[in-house]
Design an enzyme around this catalytic site. Structure first.
Site, PDB file in Angstrom:
ATOM      1  N   CYS A   1       4.948  33.992  33.476  1.00 61.00           N
ATOM      2  CA  CYS A   1       6.328  34.040  33.743  1.00 61.00           C
ATOM      3  C   CYS A   1       6.298  34.223  35.286  1.00 61.00           C
ATOM      4  O   CYS A   1       5.395  34.172  35.946  1.00 61.00           O
ATOM      5  CB  CYS A   1       6.912  35.523  33.026  1.00 61.00           C
ATOM      6  SG  CYS A   1       6.243  36.864  33.702  1.00 61.00           S
TER       7      CYS A   1
ATOM      8  N   CYS B   1       3.973  36.610  37.343  1.00 59.49           N
ATOM      9  CA  CYS B   1       2.799  35.902  37.650  1.00 59.49           C
ATOM     10  C   CYS B   1       2.753  34.917  38.760  1.00 59.49           C
ATOM     11  O   CYS B   1       1.904  35.080  39.667  1.00 59.49           O
ATOM     12  CB  CYS B   1       2.175  35.240  36.326  1.00 59.49           C
ATOM     13  SG  CYS B   1       2.031  35.964  34.759  1.00 59.49           S
TER      14      CYS B   1
ATOM     15  N   ASP C   1      26.302   4.096  56.869  1.00 61.06           N
ATOM     16  CA  ASP C   1      25.741   3.198  58.071  1.00 61.06           C
ATOM     17  C   ASP C   1      26.336   1.990  57.422  1.00 61.06           C
ATOM     18  O   ASP C   1      26.679   1.414  56.267  1.00 61.06           O
ATOM     19  CB  ASP C   1      24.236   3.263  58.294  1.00 61.06           C
ATOM     20  CG  ASP C   1      23.906   2.296  59.468  1.00 61.06           C
ATOM     21  OD1 ASP C   1      24.575   2.304  60.381  1.00 61.06           O
ATOM     22  OD2 ASP C   1      23.059   1.453  58.904  1.00 61.06           O
TER      23      ASP C   1
ATOM     24  N   ASP D   1      19.188   3.254  56.774  1.00 59.33           N
ATOM     25  CA  ASP D   1      17.908   2.816  56.741  1.00 59.33           C
ATOM     26  C   ASP D   1      16.933   3.631  56.712  1.00 59.33           C
ATOM     27  O   ASP D   1      15.711   3.430  56.263  1.00 59.33           O
ATOM     28  CB  ASP D   1      17.959   1.560  57.285  1.00 59.33           C
ATOM     29  CG  ASP D   1      18.089   2.026  58.774  1.00 59.33           C
ATOM     30  OD1 ASP D   1      17.711   3.211  59.127  1.00 59.33           O
ATOM     31  OD2 ASP D   1      18.191   1.016  59.722  1.00 59.33           O
TER      32      ASP D   1
END
Length: 990
Positions: A134, A137, A646, A863
């Site tokens: 879990c 741990c 863009d 880009d």
């Protein structure tokens, strides 16, 4: 004009965009000064240690958090060294506020007193962890690793059962890391070390002694690019870690076979399954084996206590008294339940011990306490019966053994389901072909694909997979790239085109020169990016991590409180005796309620709610060509209500062509283009040598057009010498060519150099803008010599995608470095109402910040190179049309194709994944909030309904499985129906 095309040069000085996925210093230029303030003498610099970063997406998140603060001049985050360098105005913001902003983003920050300029050779290793159950741990393990000197960052993922550790090998070694993990109580297996380091396993015949090994090692170590060598004499195996861009396995084989004067014979070691899959299968087999053995003992216990007691003849045998009141049935159940409790259930004791030793409590603690309570009370009943003549009591051996059996069944099913969440990575890895056809001086040779090295030439026949990334040097064909990019239609390939390893050649034969192999390949980078994304925690997961710290202790407290409350109520006669079942007394009833509370609570479901959904979501995205860099990107993307586009290469096709040339000087077109193209070619050369894989669309268009006009030999034409070349960001270029001063750019460039623009030139520019073309002015020695009109048409699917985004209530804005006329024309065609034109790289980022300050959650689509500052400033940065360059560091989401529809897919997938995370949390929290009171007996007074502990244990196991299965439903993801109306599924300019 050229606008953004010349923004690349501005980014060269401030941002390095690498072609890989390894963490790199992340320094986009974002300097802005408040009004009336100058940079001299008023700013301060702070160097902070930032813990918790795992990848470029984390670095981007930290940068975003810092840069949103008032008074920040510049922020640079180095994810590799876990540092942030901040330039700021102390009068407007202080270090404490900066640290708070970083911590609000989910990271730890503290001021470093002294900045060291030493370069730390940090390494990264990934380790498979066995034994975690879990989030408690994983948190305990993270803390143990972080406490080691020399460990700069440790990230532990419960869902993948892996740890990614950034450490200084000069201070701490892998063996020490392994020891720390095992001291915490878990098993560790090394998966990989470093970034862009490939590893090959070779089988070497002819090894006779240590001298043979020494000779081979010495020969291999002398090769450049060899990082590490491990030998396994017992199985004649040698493992070599190396840099694939320097050397390769064929070289190793040649060196080994020449080292022993022909005594040694080397080949690729027989293929083994990937480490993660091997461990997963072992774990599945182990749980299945334990479950079957548990059933062998548990079924007889269940039958003797629940079924056979009602069969007259058998009941008489089971009721035979052995000693005093001790019956045969009780003795038999004790003998059968003991192996289940202490041998088959041993793993729960080990897990509890390891957890408690580190001061935390996990699921194993609850299971061990619950089963032991039932088992030890039953042993007490057996002992009392053996030594008493009148004692009557009931044992609960069936409770402890059935509880362990159901939990093991749950774990088995959970591991099976969790394995399916990472199938996307396994499928990607399987794309690599087993063999390749190598072309050499002797002809063709079929070799293991792992033997292919950089600069090799391979032959790809119809129907075969491409073995490695490369460039086509001969042949024409169509290649199916759907498994890598999500592109549905085959893509035409001819000389000069790039191909991706793992894609399928459909028709025609191709000769491909290999450019990237091993860990450098696009496929390997995608796998690493997806793995890194699955490691990174989403901010929403902090809720589960916080709850897990207190969950188990709280459940233990509730369990004991339930037992005591029911026991005291029975002793004080607070409820009628008729409530007590005939087979038990008030103490035993109270004990059953207490055990049920302890075993029904499930912290595992909470811990798996986010990571399993992120794993499946990012895996599904990868198959669609949408690479999402972790939970942070998912969480931000689902909130997006404004997208900034863009223009060039995003809304437009990105491959402009010269459509008009108008000269105003008495010179030939050939002479004109000889001068202009020489200057533009210098820009292309600069970008190619400074920014890997960078391109300048308009400069490329001018150079290609000039080649067609000047000469038939387009490949080998040489341009005149260029002197004093200057790239002026956002405006154009300036150079001396053939003793003539040439300027090529927009009106602002000409005005800044006091060059008059004639009426004729103005008219040509106006006409170009009206037609949505970019006008480029060219001057020679201070006079306008000509105007070029460049057309970059709108992508066919742009208008439809913008319309779909509008229907999703997402505002679309276009930002470009181009002139207002061209920008407005493109925006009208696309259906975009808001336009920001003539914007330089840093002003794009400022405009993104302004939108954020207005309350928008902003995604920036660009880009990934020219737009890096804006991508980093946005809440979500999307790099579109990445192709094989998938490592765009500034982006949170990388779209491998140029299709605008992928933006809709990315946002839709993020929404569906996050909704699934919410649903998982609602189920996990709701399950615990409802089941614990029912297990505690809240319904018992009115309905006499109670949950026996073994049913409570089954419910606990089912809750974890249900969360994983809920996440797995994301694998059925279908792109939005609105996109099915689009006829185009991709755009390629031949």
């Amino acid at each position: 004009m050229m606008g953004r095309k010349f923004e690349s040069w501005d980014c060269i000085n401030s941002f390095k965009c690498c072609g890989n996925l390894s963490p790199q210093p992340h320094y986009p230029s974002m300097t802005t000064y408040p009004k009336g303030m100058s940079p001299e003498g008023s700013e301060a610099k702070a160097v902070l240690s930032v813990m918790g970063m795992t990848c470029a997406a984390c670095a981007g998140s930290v940068e975003k958090s810092i840069k949103r603060l008032p008074g920040i001049l510049e922020a640079a985050v180095d994810v590799l060294n876990d540092k942030a360098q901040v330039l700021y105005y102390p009068s407007m913001v202080n270090v404490e506020r900066i640290c708070e902003a970083i911590e609000d983003a989910g990271f730890e920050a503290k001021l470093i007193e002294e900045e060291s300029n030493d370069e730390h050779p940090f390494e990264i290793c990934r380790i498979h962890i066995r034994g975690m159950t879990c989030t408690s741990c994983s948190s305990t393990l993270e803390s143990a690793l972080q406490s080691l000197r020399g460990v700069h960052n440790a990230q532990v993922a419960l869902a993948t059962e892996e740890a990614e550790i950034h450490y200084d090998p000069n201070i701490v070694t892998y063996d020490q890391l392994k020891e720390a993990i095992e001291d915490t109580g878990f098993e560790s297996i090394l998966i990989s070390t470093g970034e862009h380091i490939s590893k090959i396993h070779l089988k070497v015949d002819g090894i006779k002694n240590e001298q043979s090994i020494s000779a081979i090692q010495k020969s291999l170590q002398s090769l450049p690019g060899v990082v590490n060598i491990d030998t396994y004499i017992d199985i004649n195996k040698i493992s070599v870690a190396y840099k694939p861009y320097i050397t390769g396995p064929r070289t190793f084989i040649q060196v080994i076979e020449s080292a022993g004067s022909g005594c040694f014979k080397a080949e690729i070691f027989p293929a083994e399954e990937a480490g993660r899959e091997t461990h997963r299968k072992q774990e599945i087999k182990q749980y299945f084996k334990f479950f079957i053995w548990s059933l062998v003992f548990t079924i007889p216990v269940f039958l003797t206590s629940m079924v056979l007691m009602y069969v007259p003849g058998i009941k008489h045998v089971l009721d035979i008294k052995v000693v005093n009141m001790l019956k045969v049935g009780q003795l038999l159940r004790w003998e059968l339940a003991t192996p289940v409790q202490f041998i088959i259930g041993r793993r729960f004791y080990i897990g509890s011990y390891r957890s408690l030793r580190k001061g935390s409590a996990n699921m194993d603690v609850l299971i061990a306490l619950g089963t032991n309570a039932a088992y030890l009370y039953s042993v007490y009943v057996v002992a009392r019966a053996a030594f008493s003549r009148d004692f009557k009591g009931n044992d609960f051996f069936e409770t402890s053994s059935m509880l362990i059996s159901f939990i093991l069944l749950g774990k088995y099913l959970e591991v099976l389901a969790k394995g399916k969440t990472s199938q996307a990575i396994a499928k990607l890895i399987d794309l690599t072909p087993d063999t390749a056809i190598l072309l050499n001086q002797d002809g063709e040779e079929q070799v293991d694909s792992r033997l292919v090295q950089k600069n090799d030439v391979i032959k790809v026949v119809p129907g075969a997979k491409v073995a490695s990334d490369g460039i086509v040097i001969w042949g024409q064909s169509h290649v199916n790239e759907s498994m890598i990019t999500g592109e549905a239609r085959p893509v035409a390939k001819r000389k000069g085109d790039m191909v991706i390893g793992g894609t399928v050649n459909q028709n025609g034969v191709l000769h491909v020169k290999v450019t990237r192999v091993g860990s450098e390949s696009a496929l390997s980078q995608i796998v690493r990016l997806v793995e890194s994304a699955q490691m990174a925690k989403a901010p929403v997961q902090k809720l589960a991590d916080h709850i897990s710290k207190y969950f188990v202790p709280l459940v233990i407290l509730l369990s004991f409180s339930t037992w005591i409350a029911w026991y005291l109520a029975g002793k004080l006669h607070a409820y009628p005796k008729s409530w007590i079942p005939s087979s038990m007394n008030s103490f035993e009833l109270a004990l059953q309620f207490g055990i049920s509370v302890m075993v029904i609570a499930c912290p595992c479901a909470l811990g798996l709610a986010t990571p399993t959904a992120v794993m499946v979501g990012t895996g599904v995205g990868a198959t669609q060509g949408v690479l999402i860099k972790g939970g942070q990107a998912l969480e931000s993307a689902h909130k997006v209500n404004c997208i900034v586009f863009d223009k060039t290469g995003t809304l437009t096709i990105g491959k402009p062509v010269i459509v008009t040339t108008k000269l105003f000087k008495n010179m030939s077109v050939q002479d004109f283009y000889e001068l202009v193209a020489a200057a533009e070619a210098s820009l292309l050369l600069l970008l190619n040598t400074t920014l890997a894989n960078s391109e300048h669309p308009i400069a490329r268009a001018i150079v290609e057009h000039a080649k067609k006009i000047i000469t038939e030999d387009e490949q080998n034409h040489t341009w005149p010498e260029v002197r004093d070349f200057v790239s002026i960001s956002g405006h154009g270029v300036k150079a001396i060519v053939q003793n003539k001063e040439i300027l090529a750019g927009n009106k602002k460039l000409m005005m800044d150099h006091n060059i008059a623009i004639s009426v004729d030139a103005e008219e040509v520019l106006a006409e170009a803008e009206r037609l949505a073309q970019t006008g480029i002015l060219v001057s020679l020695d201070g006079e306008i010599a000509g105007v070029l009109a460049v057309s970059d048409p709108l992508k066919p699917d742009a208008k439809e995608v913008i319309s779909i985004l509008k229907s999703m209530k997402i505002k679309s804005i276009m930002v470009t470095g181009d002139n207002w006329g061209t920008a407005n024309s493109i925006a009208r065609q696309a259906g975009i109402e808001t336009v920001m034109a003539e914007a330089q790289p840093h002003t794009k980022a400022t405009q993104v910040k302004d939108l954020q300050n207005s309350g928008y959650t902003v995604a920036m689509v660009g880009d990934g190179i020219n737009d890096s500052p804006a991508l980093v400033s946005a809440d979500v940065g999307m790099a579109i049309g990445a192709g094989t360059d998938i490592a765009i560091e500034a982006a949170d989401i990388v779209l491998m194709r140029s299709n605008l529809e992928d933006i809709v897919i990315a946002i839709d997938l993020a929404k569906k994944t996050f909704n699934r995370i919410r649903l998982n949390y609602i189920w996990a929290l709701g399950y615990n909030l409802l089941s614990i009171p029912i297990a505690a007996g809240i319904l018992y007074p009115s309905t006499r309904f109670r949950l026996p502990p073994w049913i409570a244990g089954a419910a606990m196991a089912a809750s974890s499985i249900s969360v994983v299965c809920s996440s797995l439903l994301l694998k059925n993801y279908k792109r939005p129906n609105k996109l099915n109306k689009l006829d185009l599924n991709g755009i390629k300019i031949e």
